[in-house]
Design a protein around this motif. Structure first.
Motif, PDB file in Angstrom:
ATOM      1  N   LEU A  11       0.856  -1.190   0.000  1.00 34.17           N
ATOM      2  CA  LEU A  11       0.000   0.000   0.000  1.00 34.17           C
ATOM      3  C   LEU A  11       0.891   1.239   0.000  1.00 34.17           C
ATOM      4  O   LEU A  11       1.814   1.338   0.816  1.00 34.17           O
ATOM      5  N   SER A  91      -3.437   0.848  -9.165  1.00 38.51           N
ATOM      6  CA  SER A  91      -3.789  -0.222  -8.239  1.00 38.51           C
ATOM      7  C   SER A  91      -4.232  -1.452  -9.009  1.00 38.51           C
ATOM      8  O   SER A  91      -5.107  -1.364  -9.891  1.00 38.51           O
ATOM      9  N   GLN A 115      -0.068  -7.747  -4.913  1.00 40.62           N
ATOM     10  CA  GLN A 115      -1.049  -6.661  -4.898  1.00 40.62           C
ATOM     11  C   GLN A 115      -0.360  -5.311  -4.716  1.00 40.62           C
ATOM     12  O   GLN A 115       0.486  -5.138  -3.815  1.00 40.62           O
ATOM     13  N   THR A 117      -1.598  -1.370  -4.126  1.00 37.97           N
ATOM     14  CA  THR A 117      -2.738  -0.491  -3.854  1.00 37.97           C
ATOM     15  C   THR A 117      -2.218   0.925  -3.646  1.00 37.97           C
ATOM     16  O   THR A 117      -1.344   1.153  -2.802  1.00 37.97           O
ATOM     17  N   SER A 119      -3.340   4.664  -2.685  1.00 39.32           N
ATOM     18  CA  SER A 119      -4.420   5.444  -2.080  1.00 39.32           C
ATOM     19  C   SER A 119      -4.328   6.901  -2.523  1.00 39.32           C
ATOM     20  O   SER A 119      -3.241   7.443  -2.723  1.00 39.32           O
TER      21      SER A 119
END
Length: 120
Positions: A11, A91, A115, A117, A119
């Motif tokens: 993230l 993402s 993954q 991601t 924000s």
């Protein structure tokens, strides 16, 4: 056979950076090209970048040109994807792929995905 293992996802805030790694093992001498793809929820998998092991040539999707850099560590048979200036639309699950020399298909081996991601 060739095994591919991705790492480095996570993230990050928009504008940040991540570096993905793809470690190849097995019959790595048979590889002549490695690449990265990504797939966001509800979308088809799309090409991101590729690196030609024989001549070090690179290809990038227009959406990542100037922001992403693909490279290779020869000694470790590892391909990297440095992602800068990340945007929320980056993402996705990122997959590493490899192509054999003289293969009749575009890509022969795939990793399990990592993954990413971003924000806002």
């Amino acid at each position: 056979q060739v095994q591919l293992v991705e790492s480095g996802g996570g993230l990050v805030q928009a504008g940040g950076s991540l570096r993905l790694s793809c470690a190849a093992s097995g019959r790595t001498f048979s590889i002549n090209r490695m690449g990265w793809f990504r797939q966001a929820p509800g979308k088809e998998r799309e090409f991101v970048a590729a690196f030609n092991w024989r001549n070090s040539g690179t290809d990038y999707a227009d959406s990542v040109k100037g922001r992403f850099t693909i490279s290779r560590d020869n000694a470790e048979s590892t391909t990297y994807l440095l992602m800068n200036s990340l945007k929320p639309e980056d993402s996705a699950v990122y997959y590493c792929a490899a192509r054999r020399v003289f293969s009749s298909t575009d890509w022969d081996y795939w990793g399990q995905g990592t993954q990413v991601t971003v924000s806002s």
